[in-house]
Design a protein around this motif. Structure first.
Motif, PDB file in Angstrom:
ATOM      1  N   LEU A  23       0.831  -1.209   0.000  1.00 42.42           N
ATOM      2  CA  LEU A  23       0.000   0.000   0.000  1.00 42.42           C
ATOM      3  C   LEU A  23       0.867   1.261   0.000  1.00 42.42           C
ATOM      4  O   LEU A  23       0.584   2.224  -0.718  1.00 42.42           O
ATOM      5  CB  LEU A  23      -0.931  -0.016   1.216  1.00 42.42           C
ATOM      6  N   ALA A  24       1.910   1.267   0.828  1.00 44.73           N
ATOM      7  CA  ALA A  24       2.791   2.431   0.862  1.00 44.73           C
ATOM      8  C   ALA A  24       3.491   2.631  -0.480  1.00 44.73           C
ATOM      9  O   ALA A  24       3.613   3.767  -0.978  1.00 44.73           O
ATOM     10  CB  ALA A  24       3.814   2.272   1.982  1.00 44.73           C
ATOM     11  N   LEU A  25       3.957   1.541  -1.098  1.00 44.76           N
ATOM     12  CA  LEU A  25       4.639   1.654  -2.392  1.00 44.76           C
ATOM     13  C   LEU A  25       3.679   2.129  -3.475  1.00 44.76           C
ATOM     14  O   LEU A  25       4.053   2.926  -4.353  1.00 44.76           O
ATOM     15  CB  LEU A  25       5.247   0.307  -2.764  1.00 44.76           C
ATOM     16  N   MET A  26       2.420   1.670  -3.435  1.00 47.01           N
ATOM     17  CA  MET A  26       1.437   2.119  -4.424  1.00 47.01           C
ATOM     18  C   MET A  26       1.152   3.608  -4.275  1.00 47.01           C
ATOM     19  O   MET A  26       0.973   4.322  -5.273  1.00 47.01           O
ATOM     20  CB  MET A  26       0.146   1.313  -4.281  1.00 47.01           C
ATOM     21  N   LYS A  27       1.095   4.119  -3.044  1.00 48.80           N
ATOM     22  CA  LYS A  27       0.876   5.545  -2.846  1.00 48.80           C
ATOM     23  C   LYS A  27       2.072   6.355  -3.348  1.00 48.80           C
ATOM     24  O   LYS A  27       1.905   7.410  -3.979  1.00 48.80           O
ATOM     25  CB  LYS A  27       0.626   5.837  -1.370  1.00 48.80           C
ATOM     26  N   ILE A  28       3.287   5.878  -3.086  1.00 47.57           N
ATOM     27  CA  ILE A  28       4.483   6.585  -3.583  1.00 47.57           C
ATOM     28  C   ILE A  28       4.510   6.573  -5.104  1.00 47.57           C
ATOM     29  O   ILE A  28       4.837   7.581  -5.750  1.00 47.57           O
ATOM     30  CB  ILE A  28       5.757   5.950  -2.989  1.00 47.57           C
ATOM     31  N   CYS A  29       4.120   5.427  -5.719  1.00 47.61           N
ATOM     32  CA  CYS A  29       4.072   5.362  -7.177  1.00 47.61           C
ATOM     33  C   CYS A  29       2.960   6.248  -7.728  1.00 47.61           C
ATOM     34  O   CYS A  29       3.080   6.800  -8.837  1.00 47.61           O
ATOM     35  CB  CYS A  29       3.862   3.916  -7.628  1.00 47.61           C
ATOM     36  N   ASP A  30       1.853   6.379  -6.986  1.00 50.42           N
ATOM     37  CA  ASP A  30       0.755   7.218  -7.438  1.00 50.42           C
ATOM     38  C   ASP A  30       1.174   8.682  -7.525  1.00 50.42           C
ATOM     39  O   ASP A  30       0.665   9.430  -8.357  1.00 50.42           O
ATOM     40  CB  ASP A  30      -0.434   7.044  -6.493  1.00 50.42           C
ATOM     41  N   SER A  31       2.090   9.112  -6.652  1.00 50.64           N
ATOM     42  CA  SER A  31       2.561  10.507  -6.655  1.00 50.64           C
ATOM     43  C   SER A  31       3.832  10.692  -7.473  1.00 50.64           C
ATOM     44  O   SER A  31       4.406  11.785  -7.446  1.00 50.64           O
ATOM     45  CB  SER A  31       2.810  10.960  -5.202  1.00 50.64           C
ATOM     46  N   ALA A  32       4.318   9.655  -8.169  1.00 48.30           N
ATOM     47  CA  ALA A  32       5.595   9.748  -8.893  1.00 48.30           C
ATOM     48  C   ALA A  32       5.385  10.277 -10.302  1.00 48.30           C
ATOM     49  O   ALA A  32       4.291  10.204 -10.873  1.00 48.30           O
ATOM     50  CB  ALA A  32       6.265   8.375  -8.943  1.00 48.30           C
ATOM     51  N   ASP A  33       6.454  10.781 -10.877  1.00 44.31           N
ATOM     52  CA  ASP A  33       6.473  11.262 -12.263  1.00 44.31           C
ATOM     53  C   ASP A  33       6.865  10.101 -13.179  1.00 44.31           C
ATOM     54  O   ASP A  33       7.693   9.253 -12.818  1.00 44.31           O
ATOM     55  CB  ASP A  33       7.456  12.418 -12.410  1.00 44.31           C
ATOM     56  N   ASP A  34       6.259  10.044 -14.371  1.00 41.76           N
ATOM     57  CA  ASP A  34       6.525   8.924 -15.283  1.00 41.76           C
ATOM     58  C   ASP A  34       7.956   8.908 -15.793  1.00 41.76           C
ATOM     59  O   ASP A  34       8.541   7.838 -15.986  1.00 41.76           O
ATOM     60  CB  ASP A  34       5.553   8.984 -16.468  1.00 41.76           C
ATOM     61  N   GLU A  35       8.545  10.051 -16.019  1.00 44.56           N
ATOM     62  CA  GLU A  35       9.886  10.110 -16.608  1.00 44.56           C
ATOM     63  C   GLU A  35      10.982  10.020 -15.557  1.00 44.56           C
ATOM     64  O   GLU A  35      11.889   9.190 -15.654  1.00 44.56           O
ATOM     65  CB  GLU A  35      10.029  11.408 -17.415  1.00 44.56           C
ATOM     66  N   THR A  36      10.906  10.862 -14.540  1.00 41.88           N
ATOM     67  CA  THR A  36      11.967  10.886 -13.527  1.00 41.88           C
ATOM     68  C   THR A  36      11.751   9.878 -12.412  1.00 41.88           C
ATOM     69  O   THR A  36      12.691   9.559 -11.683  1.00 41.88           O
ATOM     70  CB  THR A  36      12.056  12.286 -12.916  1.00 41.88           C
ATOM     71  N   ARG A  37      10.523   9.372 -12.265  1.00 42.31           N
ATOM     72  CA  ARG A  37      10.142   8.442 -11.195  1.00 42.31           C
ATOM     73  C   ARG A  37      10.405   9.037  -9.805  1.00 42.31           C
ATOM     74  O   ARG A  37      10.661   8.317  -8.853  1.00 42.31           O
ATOM     75  CB  ARG A  37      10.874   7.102 -11.328  1.00 42.31           C
ATOM     76  N   LEU A  38      10.343  10.364  -9.679  1.00 44.28           N
ATOM     77  CA  LEU A  38      10.482  11.053  -8.402  1.00 44.28           C
ATOM     78  C   LEU A  38       9.086  11.287  -7.814  1.00 44.28           C
ATOM     79  O   LEU A  38       8.146  11.642  -8.539  1.00 44.28           O
ATOM     80  CB  LEU A  38      11.225  12.384  -8.564  1.00 44.28           C
ATOM     81  N   SER A  39       8.985  11.087  -6.518  1.00 44.01           N
ATOM     82  CA  SER A  39       7.677  11.160  -5.862  1.00 44.01           C
ATOM     83  C   SER A  39       7.796  11.984  -4.596  1.00 44.01           C
ATOM     84  O   SER A  39       8.788  11.899  -3.865  1.00 44.01           O
ATOM     85  CB  SER A  39       7.165   9.756  -5.529  1.00 44.01           C
ATOM     86  N   ARG A  40       6.751  12.781  -4.335  1.00 41.86           N
ATOM     87  CA  ARG A  40       6.629  13.551  -3.085  1.00 41.86           C
ATOM     88  C   ARG A  40       5.249  13.264  -2.486  1.00 41.86           C
ATOM     89  O   ARG A  40       4.340  14.100  -2.575  1.00 41.86           O
ATOM     90  CB  ARG A  40       6.809  15.040  -3.358  1.00 41.86           C
ATOM     91  N   PRO A  41       5.055  12.105  -1.878  1.00 43.22           N
ATOM     92  CA  PRO A  41       3.705  11.757  -1.402  1.00 43.22           C
ATOM     93  C   PRO A  41       3.270  12.536  -0.174  1.00 43.22           C
ATOM     94  O   PRO A  41       2.095  12.841  -0.004  1.00 43.22           O
ATOM     95  CB  PRO A  41       3.811  10.263  -1.105  1.00 43.22           C
ATOM     96  N   GLY A  42       4.178  12.860   0.721  1.00 45.20           N
ATOM     97  CA  GLY A  42       3.794  13.515   1.966  1.00 45.20           C
ATOM     98  C   GLY A  42       3.420  12.494   3.027  1.00 45.20           C
ATOM     99  O   GLY A  42       2.747  11.489   2.758  1.00 45.20           O
ATOM    100  N   LEU A  43       3.857  12.740   4.250  1.00 43.01           N
ATOM    101  CA  LEU A  43       3.617  11.779   5.327  1.00 43.01           C
ATOM    102  C   LEU A  43       2.141  11.681   5.671  1.00 43.01           C
ATOM    103  O   LEU A  43       1.632  10.594   5.986  1.00 43.01           O
ATOM    104  CB  LEU A  43       4.422  12.190   6.571  1.00 43.01           C
ATOM    105  N   ARG A  44       1.398  12.786   5.608  1.00 44.20           N
ATOM    106  CA  ARG A  44      -0.015  12.757   5.969  1.00 44.20           C
ATOM    107  C   ARG A  44      -0.802  11.882   5.009  1.00 44.20           C
ATOM    108  O   ARG A  44      -1.607  11.034   5.413  1.00 44.20           O
ATOM    109  CB  ARG A  44      -0.572  14.179   5.978  1.00 44.20           C
ATOM    110  N   ARG A  45      -0.586  12.054   3.700  1.00 47.34           N
ATOM    111  CA  ARG A  45      -1.275  11.241   2.706  1.00 47.34           C
ATOM    112  C   ARG A  45      -0.843   9.780   2.776  1.00 47.34           C
ATOM    113  O   ARG A  45      -1.651   8.864   2.585  1.00 47.34           O
ATOM    114  CB  ARG A  45      -1.008  11.791   1.311  1.00 47.34           C
ATOM    115  N   LEU A  46       0.435   9.549   3.036  1.00 47.92           N
ATOM    116  CA  LEU A  46       0.931   8.176   3.117  1.00 47.92           C
ATOM    117  C   LEU A  46       0.311   7.436   4.297  1.00 47.92           C
ATOM    118  O   LEU A  46      -0.063   6.268   4.193  1.00 47.92           O
ATOM    119  CB  LEU A  46       2.458   8.206   3.232  1.00 47.92           C
TER     120      LEU A  46
END
Length: 301
Positions: A23-46
């Motif tokens: 679940l945590a990995l899916m949330k990080i992937c949900d907030s990631a960019d397709d090209e750079t694969r960088l993600s900023r999910p935020g602790l509250r949302r995670l």
């Protein structure tokens, strides 16, 4: 938002990630960019996505970093979210239906508890449940046992033809001492006519008495409710009710006096004012009398 990375994270096998980690990995992937694969999910949302506390959420992210599924690019601070890179070693492919079938078949064949699994032992398939008595007879023949007839037997081979012995039981006397002339054995009379001992509380209080509802008086009769304890409880309830009634009567009288005083004050305010002035005058006279008496005592001394 990267749907492709989130789908890849959703198809990871159970031996790679746990449910919370997935679940945590899916949330990080949900907030990631397709090209750079960088993600900023935020602790509250995670935390809201996974459904755990702050410390557990941080531990899950650390476990994902240890497994090489994500890596920290920037640590989070007050007012700034942490930055993660998803799948730093490469994005795994999405499994096909054949891959999923092979994975599920291997999971079903694997033991539930690997530590207690018996390796090298071939277990027999469970036998089909017996549907009729013929199946049971066939299994008995295969096991080398005799076949028993179906149904119930017509008689009991362990007993004789008669069900009751022809003689009277030897443990009872052959006649009734209470006056019966028959030869049928009789049992002792019921114990409810015998005097029962008083309860420990009644004996300690020295209470004695009997139950008038029976031919033979008994000190305590729990069935009729005439035992000393019940009588004492009834007297206590009656006394409490009488005290309560007395207190309620006094309160009703006091309330009536207050209502009468309030009515007089509303209807005849001049009488109330005159009574107040009289009370003040009497109090003033009492103080002057006391003052004069103290002065005369000093003059005598």
């Amino acid at each position: 938002m990267s749907i492709h990375l989130m789908v890849v994270a959703a198809y990871l096998p159970d031996d790679v990630v746990t449910q919370g980690q997935k679940l945590a990995l899916m949330k990080i992937c949900d907030s990631a960019d397709d090209e750079t694969r960088l993600s900023r999910p935020g602790l509250r949302r995670l935390r809201a996505w996974v459904g755990v506390g702050e410390k557990r959420c941080t531990t899950i992210v650390t476990e994902l970093v240890a497994k090489g599924l994500i890596e920290r690019v920037e640590t989070g601070k007050a007012g700034r979210r942490a930055v993660y890179r998803v799948f730093p070693k490469g994005v795994p492919p999405i499994p096909s239906n054949d891959d999923l079938d092979a994975r599920f078949a291997a999971a079903d064949a694997a033991p539930k508890n690997p530590r207690k699994a018996r390796t090298g032992v071939r277990r027999a398939a469970p036998s089909r449940p017996a549907m009729t008595h013929e199946d049971i007879d066939a299994r008995a023949l295969a096991a080398g046992e005799g076949v028993k007839g179906a149904g119930f037997h017509g008689w009991n081979p362990d007993e004789g033809e008669g069900r009751v012995p022809p003689v009277e039981p030897t443990g009872l006397h052959p006649w009734n001492p209470l006056g019966s002339t028959g030869g049928t054995p009789s049992l002792p009379s019921s114990s409810f006519v015998l005097p029962s001992p008083p309860t420990p509380a009644a004996a300690a209080a020295g209470e004695r008495g009997g139950c008038p509802k029976h031919p033979v008086a008994a000190v305590s009769c729990r069935a009729c409710g005439t035992n000393p304890r019940a009588a004492r409880a009834a007297r206590e309830r009656e006394q409490a009710e009488a005290d309560r009634e007395t207190e309620q009567g006094w309160l009703r009288g006091f309330q009536a006096d207050l209502d009468e005083a309030r009515r007089v004050r509303q209807e005849r305010p001049e009488d109330v004012e005159a009574a107040r002035l009289l009370a003040r005058q009497l109090a003033r006279q009492g103080r002057e009398k006391t003052r004069n008496g103290n002065a005369s005592e000093k003059n005598r001394s």
